[in-house]
Design an enzyme around this catalytic site. Structure first.
Site, PDB file in Angstrom:
ATOM      1  N   SER A 194       3.939 -10.137   2.148  1.00  0.00           N
ATOM      2  CA  SER A 194       3.128  -8.920   1.998  1.00  0.00           C
ATOM      3  C   SER A 194       1.984  -8.797   3.001  1.00  0.00           C
ATOM      4  O   SER A 194       1.432  -7.714   3.170  1.00  0.00           O
ATOM      5  CB  SER A 194       2.548  -8.858   0.580  1.00  0.00           C
ATOM      6  OG  SER A 194       1.565  -9.857   0.383  1.00  0.00           O
ATOM      7  N   LYS A 203      -4.808 -10.411  -0.199  1.00  0.00           N
ATOM      8  CA  LYS A 203      -4.662  -9.063   0.356  1.00  0.00           C
ATOM      9  C   LYS A 203      -5.861  -8.756   1.239  1.00  0.00           C
ATOM     10  O   LYS A 203      -6.846  -9.494   1.270  1.00  0.00           O
ATOM     11  CB  LYS A 203      -4.574  -7.997  -0.754  1.00  0.00           C
ATOM     12  CG  LYS A 203      -3.503  -8.219  -1.809  1.00  0.00           C
ATOM     13  CD  LYS A 203      -2.096  -8.026  -1.272  1.00  0.00           C
ATOM     14  CE  LYS A 203      -1.052  -8.271  -2.370  1.00  0.00           C
ATOM     15  NZ  LYS A 203       0.332  -8.286  -1.832  1.00  0.00           N
TER      16      LYS A 203
END
Length: 242
Positions: free
Chosen positions: A56, A126
């Site tokens: 990701s 993230k």
């Protein structure tokens, strides 16, 4: 009475006792304990290793990379800023469908003291896109906007669009105080804030759940690099909230 000769002896000379040095092998257990305590202190207050579990954050981070996370700065009251790559505890049930990682006693022990990433922690990594008070939005394929400013995002995975056109990828949100809006650099392969808007917390990550900022890719050696904040987040006008 006649004089009596008294024999006076020489004063006794006292030498300090020399402590017998223990063999090195007897000191090894103490040295190991000290090393483990130092490692535990470093993990608790300074740095912690974290393993990248998915794709990701490509191409900034690759699956299997090991990063070092700065845990010291938050102790001085600093909060995450836009553009930083942060590790945070699962704020809800973001990882509910993810399989549990394989582990063993040795990995658990090394993870506990910070010499290896912990397999027990349910953490994610993230990029911070919005902080408290920011308005973040995606329309169509992009660009991503923060406080009305279109972002030029060179770190987004090649071939990806800044925004995805599926229902979760289209949004306009205002980040509450004390929270973050986070997104992965591989936009088409990241289950980030966008896809948890209908869950408790509405996709926002509490600042209190942040473990720290990822500052260095430490492994493999060929990928050794730092993780600076992109110039994208320093452009004029991005702080003007509407």
């Amino acid at each position: 009475m006649g004089d009596v000769d008294v024999a006076v002896g020489e004063p006794e000379t006292r030498y300090p006792k020399v402590r017998k040095q223990r063999p090195f092998w007897q000191e090894i257990p103490l040295l190991v304990v000290i090393a483990l305590l130092l490692a535990l202190l470093v993990k608790t207050f300074l740095l912690q290793a974290f393993s990248i579990p998915s794709d990701s954050m490509q191409n900034t981070l690759q699956k299997g990379d090991r990063v070092l996370v700065d845990k010291l700065t938050p102790w001085f009251g600093s909060e995450p800023e836009r553009g930083e790559v942060v590790v945070f505890h699962d704020p809800g049930e973001w990882l509910k469908n993810e399989p549990a990682p394989r582990t063993n006693a040795v990995k658990k022990a090394l993870g506990f003291i910070g010499l290896m990433p912990s397999a027990e922690d349910k953490d994610l990594i993230k990029r911070v896109v919005g902080v408290g008070g920011d308005t973040v939005e995606c329309g169509g394929a992009g660009p991503l906007k923060v406080n009305g400013k279109a972002l030029d995002e060179p770190y987004v995975f090649p071939g990806n669009t800044a925004c995805t056109t599926d229902p979760g990828g289209q949004f306009k949100v205002t980040v509450p105080s004390g929270h973050l809006w986070v997104m992965g650099d591989h936009r088409q392969a990241s289950g980030d804030s966008r896809y948890h808007q209908h869950e408790p917390g509405a996709g926002m990550v509490p600042v209190d759940d942040v473990v720290g900022r990822a500052v260095v890719v430490a492994w493999p050696v060929g990928r050794l690099d730092n993780l600076p904040v992109p110039a994208t987040f320093g452009q004029a006008g991005i702080d003007v909230r509407r």
